[in-house]
Design an enzyme around this catalytic site. Structure first.
Site, short mmCIF file in Angstrom:
data_model
loop_
_atom_site.label_atom_id
_atom_site.label_comp_id
_atom_site.label_asym_id
_atom_site.label_seq_id
_atom_site.Cartn_x
_atom_site.Cartn_y
_atom_site.Cartn_z
N HIS A 147 -14.90 -6.62 -5.25
CA HIS A 147 -15.64 -7.67 -5.97
C HIS A 147 -17.08 -7.67 -5.51
O HIS A 147 -17.35 -7.44 -4.33
CB HIS A 147 -15.01 -9.05 -5.73
CG HIS A 147 -15.37 -10.04 -6.77
ND1 HIS A 147 -16.55 -10.74 -6.73
CD2 HIS A 147 -14.74 -10.39 -7.92
CE1 HIS A 147 -16.61 -11.51 -7.81
NE2 HIS A 147 -15.54 -11.31 -8.54
N ASP A 168 -7.93 -10.00 -11.15
CA ASP A 168 -7.25 -9.19 -12.17
C ASP A 168 -6.02 -8.48 -11.64
O ASP A 168 -5.18 -8.03 -12.41
CB ASP A 168 -8.22 -8.16 -12.76
CG ASP A 168 -9.31 -8.82 -13.57
OD1 ASP A 168 -9.00 -9.82 -14.25
OD2 ASP A 168 -10.46 -8.37 -13.52
N1 CMC Z 1 -11.61 1.32 -6.03
C1 CMC Z 1 -12.18 2.28 -5.30
N2 CMC Z 1 -13.41 2.17 -4.79
C2 CMC Z 1 -14.09 1.05 -5.02
C3 CMC Z 1 -13.56 0.01 -5.77
C4 CMC Z 1 -12.27 0.17 -6.29
N3 CMC Z 1 -11.69 -0.78 -7.02
N4 CMC Z 1 -14.46 -1.00 -5.83
C5 CMC Z 1 -15.52 -0.60 -5.16
N5 CMC Z 1 -15.30 0.64 -4.66
C6 CMC Z 1 -16.20 1.43 -3.84
C7 CMC Z 1 -17.17 2.22 -4.69
O1 CMC Z 1 -16.67 3.47 -5.06
C8 CMC Z 1 -18.34 2.33 -3.76
O2 CMC Z 1 -18.04 3.31 -2.79
P1 CMC Z 1 -19.19 4.26 -2.18
O3 CMC Z 1 -20.16 3.31 -1.53
O4 CMC Z 1 -18.43 5.13 -1.24
O5 CMC Z 1 -19.77 4.97 -3.37
C9 CMC Z 1 -18.35 0.99 -3.03
O6 CMC Z 1 -17.00 0.53 -3.09
C10 CMC Z 1 -19.26 -0.03 -3.70
O7 CMC Z 1 -18.99 -0.05 -5.10
P2 CMC Z 1 -19.96 -0.76 -6.16
O8 CMC Z 1 -19.47 -0.43 -7.53
O9 CMC Z 1 -21.37 -0.50 -5.85
O10 CMC Z 1 -19.68 -2.25 -5.80
P3 CMC Z 1 -19.75 -3.47 -6.74
O11 CMC Z 1 -20.13 -4.63 -5.95
O12 CMC Z 1 -20.57 -3.19 -7.93
O13 CMC Z 1 -18.20 -3.54 -7.15
C11 CMC Z 1 -16.65 -3.93 -8.85
C12 CMC Z 1 -17.65 -4.53 -7.89
C13 CMC Z 1 -15.74 -5.06 -9.33
C14 CMC Z 1 -17.38 -3.32 -10.03
C15 CMC Z 1 -15.80 -2.84 -8.15
O14 CMC Z 1 -15.17 -3.38 -7.02
C16 CMC Z 1 -14.79 -2.19 -9.08
O15 CMC Z 1 -15.12 -1.28 -9.82
N6 CMC Z 1 -13.51 -2.67 -9.05
C17 CMC Z 1 -12.49 -2.14 -9.95
C18 CMC Z 1 -12.59 -2.86 -11.28
C19 CMC Z 1 -12.12 -4.28 -11.19
O16 CMC Z 1 -11.09 -4.58 -10.62
N7 CMC Z 1 -12.89 -5.18 -11.80
C20 CMC Z 1 -12.58 -6.62 -11.83
C21 CMC Z 1 -13.58 -7.40 -11.06
S1 CMC Z 1 -13.11 -9.09 -10.70
C22 CMC Z 1 -12.89 -9.89 -12.21
C23 CMC Z 1 -14.00 -9.80 -13.16
O17 CMC Z 1 -15.17 -9.91 -12.84
O18 CMC Z 1 -13.70 -9.63 -14.33
#
Ligand code: CMC
Length: 381
Positions: free
Chosen positions: A270, A321
């Site tokens: 998140h 989720d």
């Molecule tokens: N699985 C694997 N790696 C992950 C995940 C994940 N679910 N989430 C983050 N990471 C890793 C990402 O690959 C990155 O790694 P590195 O630094 O080695 O490249 C690091 O964590 C940071 O990722 P980011 O995308 O820059 O972080 P963010 O703050 O933008 O992430 C997120 C937020 C929700 C987009 C992400 O955690 C994600 O893609 N999660 C999976 C999708 C998901 O479950 N979304 C629902 C979010 S909560 C409800 C909503 O808002 O609708």
């Protein structure tokens, strides 16, 4: 609202994805990502989900205070009265190809609803408030109608009484839900109603701030929520859980393989929470109760195995989720309806933010730091 907040940082790498940027002041939702706390209008989410209904939460978000008994009756009456769809919008759903993503069908239907709302272009606060109620009443009817039409079934007309949760489950299956199913759906709607400046709410406010209308802003917000990094994750979580069950693959091996391929595990991580998402904590409780009641503890085990390995390998916690998906599955709902159900709830948060935006509007217009070439000239051929 202060769009020119001193905390706004647009030039450094830290602003990538607008992370940690404070774009507005708002009195709707408090999220403490370090402590894992979430409150709507000052009320902790655990208190709300234990004690009040989704309809009360809608009132709270729109008005800033809990409803008095006569407010509750008035809102219930208005929600029931607005549940029917204009026949042409139902025809649009009938003409929508059955393989259409339900979020895409909903996005089109919400946009079409504007054409049959005489107040669509009325920007008075009272009309905007009535549109918030109308959309909250009609979106479940759209979701349930499309879910049936694509299976060759006739839509079930909404009832003129009962909660949003009860009426939705009834329209979906044609049968009255039991108290446990209604209570579970109602709690899920409470938990998803509002979450600060998430991507879809921000999209709604950006559109609203141009002084465009409620339907345009909500249609845009649905488009944002549809994405797998936002609300679209819940559908993907269930697809993952079902694939694991079908294949009998070990969840630990599955996660390690995905991570080795640099793929994301849906339902984890998140932007704001650095500890467990408080909504996930509550939904996990619902998963255990339903799992025990419906003799489906295998979902609990698979979820726990996944959560353990993702925490171990990546240090990530489950988000809202992750646990909502198996909860909806145990209520007998198709996986691709989970994000539309998110819309049924989040419409209240989006419209509360639109009302707040319009109370003190300023165009939202950030800048991009240009890093491309300069001074190029077209060469004559
Ligand atoms: N699985 C694997 N790696 C992950 C995940 C994940 N679910 N989430 C983050 N990471 C890793 C990402 O690959 C990155 O790694 P590195 O630094 O080695 O490249 C690091 O964590 C940071 O990722 P980011 O995308 O820059 O972080 P963010 O703050 O933008 O992430 C997120 C937020 C929700 C987009 C992400 O955690 C994600 O893609 N999660 C999976 C999708 C998901 O479950 N979304 C629902 C979010 S909560 C409800 C909503 O808002 O609708």
């Amino acid at each position: 609202m202060q769009t020119s907040s001193s905390k706004l940082r647009i030039n450094g790498a830290s602003a990538r994805g607008l992370e940690d940027v404070t774009a507005f002041t708002s009195s709707i939702c408090l999220i403490d990502g370090q402590q894992g706390e979430l409150a709507y209008r000052g009320y902790d989410i655990a208190d709300l989900v234990e004690h009040i209904t989704f309809e009360d939460v809608a009132w709270l978000l729109w008005h800033g205070s809990l409803p008095e008994p006569h407010n509750r009756d008035q809102l219930q009456e208005r929600l029931c009265a607005e549940r029917h769809l204009p026949p042409i919008v139902l025809d649009v759903l009938r003409l929508t190809p059955e393989e259409t993503d339900p979020m895409a069908a909903l996005r089109t239907a919400v946009s079409a609803l504007a054409h049959f709302d005489r107040e669509a272009e009325d920007s008075s606060r009272a009309a905007n408030h009535r549109k918030a109620v109308r959309l909250t009443a009609r979106i479940p009817t759209v979701v349930a109608a499309f879910a049936r039409l694509r299976r060759g079934l006739e839509p079930v007309a909404p009832r003129m009484s009962g909660s949003t949760a009860r009426n939705f489950l009834y329209m979906l299956s044609g049968e009255m839900p039991g108290p446990r199913a209604e209570q579970t759906m109602d709690a899920a709607l409470v938990l998803h109603a509002e979450h600060g400046l998430n991507a879809s709410t921000f999209a709604a406010r950006v559109i609203g701030a141009t002084l465009s209308d409620t339907y345009s802003a909500v249609t845009g917000a649905i488009g944002a929520l549809k994405g797998p990094l936002h609300g679209g994750a819940n559908t993907r979580v269930m697809q993952m859980l079902l694939a694991l069950r079908r294949s009998g693959q070990d969840p630990v091996a599955f996660v390690r393989k995905k991570l080795a391929a640099n793929e994301r595990i849906m339902g984890f991580g998140h932007r704001v929470y650095k500890t467990i998402d408080p909504r996930a904590r509550y939904l996990r409780g619902m998963l255990y109760s339903l799992g025990r009641e419906r003799d489906a503890m295998h979902w609990v085990k698979t979820c726990n195995d996944l959560a353990r390995v993702v925490k171990h390998e990546k240090g990530l916690n489950p988000n809202v989720d992750f646990f909502s998906a198996p909860v909806y599955h145990m209520l007998g709902i198709d996986a691709d309806l989970y994000t539309p159900i998110f819309v049924m709830s989040r419409i209240t948060g989006w419209t509360a933010h639109l009302l707040e935006q319009w109370d003190n509007n300023r165009l939202i217009r950030p800048r991009a730091r240009y890093v491309g070439p300069r001074g190029l000239q077209v060469q004559a051929a």
